[in-house]
Design a protein around this motif. Structure first.
Motif, PDB file in Angstrom:
ATOM      1  N   SER A  60      11.339   6.846 -11.682  1.00  0.00           N
ATOM      2  CA  SER A  60      12.179   7.178  -9.958  1.00  0.00           C
ATOM      3  C   SER A  60      11.427   7.177  -9.239  1.00  0.00           C
ATOM      4  N   ASP A  61       9.898   7.657  -8.913  1.00  0.00           N
ATOM      5  CA  ASP A  61       9.363   8.007  -8.243  1.00  0.00           C
ATOM      6  C   ASP A  61       8.548   6.676  -7.813  1.00  0.00           C
ATOM      7  N   VAL A  62       8.388   5.451  -7.982  1.00  0.00           N
ATOM      8  CA  VAL A  62       8.002   4.655  -8.190  1.00  0.00           C
ATOM      9  C   VAL A  62       9.775   3.981  -7.296  1.00  0.00           C
ATOM     10  N   ALA A  94       0.990  -1.018  -0.016  1.00  0.00           N
ATOM     11  CA  ALA A  94      -0.287   0.249   0.256  1.00  0.00           C
ATOM     12  C   ALA A  94       0.973   1.037   0.300  1.00  0.00           C
ATOM     13  N   PRO A  95       0.840   2.565  -0.709  1.00  0.00           N
ATOM     14  CA  PRO A  95       1.386   3.581  -1.015  1.00  0.00           C
ATOM     15  C   PRO A  95       1.156   4.267   0.333  1.00  0.00           C
ATOM     16  N   ALA A 128      11.444   3.538   0.254  1.00  0.00           N
ATOM     17  CA  ALA A 128      10.485   3.910   1.979  1.00  0.00           C
ATOM     18  C   ALA A 128       9.698   3.416   2.713  1.00  0.00           C
ATOM     19  N   GLN A 129       9.055   2.593   1.642  1.00  0.00           N
ATOM     20  CA  GLN A 129       8.369   1.220   2.152  1.00  0.00           C
ATOM     21  C   GLN A 129       9.051   0.470   3.296  1.00  0.00           C
TER      22      GLN A 129
END
Length: 437
Positions: free
Chosen positions: A423-425, A34-35, A431-432
């Motif tokens: 890049s954002d993925v 989950a983002p 981060a996760q």
């Protein structure tokens, strides 16, 4: 659709970043997590760079996964000097991003048994039963040989029917197409030096009839060549469904998906949401179709299945989300899983050459490019005025980029946008991972 007689209008490398999105493992991991961070720094930075520098009046990007609503980044305005900022409800000329919608409409009819993938189109349009083919693609139109095979539905969907395009062809066949009104697109009310004039056949039926009288550029099924095939597909859809083409799209896609802003003609009430289209010339943006006096306020000669639609980032994301959901959107089935799977797979006829074309090394499905190998599971296409839309079935990701500039190759968004998505993925996954640790 790209404008005629304009240099460097290639879509070569369209979704060149599709391979970045199809790398499988990265996106599989993301799809199952989950983002937690809504920020999209690379996409935001890309849009900021182009809008703040004045290279674009504005742009909107969407990124979504699974059945979740998309994250949206919007910068600038639809017209330089306007105070209203862009958002996901702004309206853009999506040009050839119309092709996947037309292609998927055909897949519905194939799934319902009203069309056959390898059915000759002469079953619906007898004038196409005995076609001739140019001896030389750029040679005289009276130097022809008989077609060695019939044109099929598959070939229309994949640009392998041997048909031409005035934006691609050179020589006498281009002039013959123009004289017969085989120019299913529009860009501006104002004649522009070097862009030529556009005179389109008065109806979809007349377009199909006129096209049948002209020779093919290549033998059917032998070569991928960008063409008016998806426009002709609109006529086949009419005959197979018993509905006008635009009515079929509305009933089967636009209404069930809530694509309320997707249309072939701009309504006066929607002018405040419409964007201005610009040509990039000597580093400057010059308006060629203003939002308030656009040629799209006029009814088109007919609904152009290859390049005719106006849409919003919100609307097109719903179409992409439906494909990503295997034909289901918001709990409602719009297409069958089988139809989606077939339409987003490689449908190129066996032996059809793609050497030296925009899709060399890739496949082609129902109106859109299909990734192979490392980019397997990707499907999408772009538009002549700077729009991009794609899905990655492997990772459950969909992306859209919307701006209005010509030629679409003036800026490298075909690679820069997918790279920003990658890049954002990656940033999201890192981060996760840190949170989980």
């Amino acid at each position: 659709m790209t404008l005629p007689q304009t240099p460097a209008l290639s879509r070569r490398g369209l979704l060149g970043g599709a391979g970045l999105l199809g790398g499988g493992l990265l996106l599989q991991r993301w799809a199952h997590a989950a983002p937690t961070d809504p920020r999209l720094p690379a996409i935001t930075g890309l849009l900021d760079d182009y809008v703040r520098s004045g290279k674009l009046a504005g742009a909107v990007a969407t990124l979504g996964w699974g059945d979740a609503p998309p994250e949206v980044v919007a910068r600038g305005t639809g017209t330089r000097g306007d105070a209203r900022p862009l958002d996901e409800n702004a309206l853009f000329r999506i040009y050839s991003m119309t092709k996947p919608i037309t292609g998927m409409a055909a897949m519905i009819l194939i799934d319902e048994g009203k069309l056959g993938l390898d059915q000759p189109i002469a079953d619906f349009l007898p004038a196409y039963a005995h076609m001739n083919v140019l001896v030389d693609p750029a040679g005289p139109v009276d130097k022809v040989v008989p077609a060695t095979a019939p044109i099929t539905v598959r070939q229309l969907l994949t640009h392998t029917a041997g048909l031409g395009y005035t934006i691609i062809q050179t020589g006498p066949i281009r002039d013959a197409y123009a004289a017969a009104g085989i120019m299913p697109y529009r860009a501006t009310r104002v004649p522009l030096p070097g862009f030529g004039e556009v005179h389109t056949a008065p109806s979809l039926a007349a377009f199909a009839d006129n096209l049948a009288r002209l020779p093919l550029v290549y033998q059917p099924g032998t070569r991928w060549s960008y063409s008016v095939a998806l426009d002709l597909m609109g006529r086949i859809i009419e005959l197979a469904s018993g509905q006008e083409f635009s009515a079929f799209l509305k009933a089967r896609f636009f209404d069930p998906l809530g694509m309320d802003s997707t249309t072939f003609q701009l309504a006066p009430a929607d002018v405040p949401r419409f964007t201005t289209n610009y040509v990039v010339a000597d580093g400057r943006l010059l308006p060629i179709d203003g939002a308030t006096n656009s040629v799209y306020l006029d009814p088109p000669a007919f609904p152009f299945g290859g390049a005719g639609l106006i849409s919003s980032p919100r609307d097109y994301d719903r179409f992409l989300a439906m494909l990503l959901g295997g034909g289901v959107f918001a709990g409602k089935r719009v297409m069958s899983q089988r139809a989606v799977d077939m339409g987003t797979s490689n449908l190129l006829p066996p032996g059809a050459s793609t050497a030296g074309t925009w899709i060399a090394g890739h496949g082609f499905g129902a109106g859109g490019r299909v990734g192979l190998g490392d980019s397997a599971g990707t499907y999408g296409w772009s538009g002549a005025a700077g729009t991009i839309g794609f899905i990655s079935k492997v990772g459950g990701v969909r992306g859209g980029f919307f701006a209005q500039f010509m030629p679409s190759t003036a800026y490298p968004f075909d690679t820069a946008f997918p790279q920003a998505v990658r890049s954002d993925v990656r940033a999201r996954l890192l981060a996760q991972h840190k949170v989980a640790a």
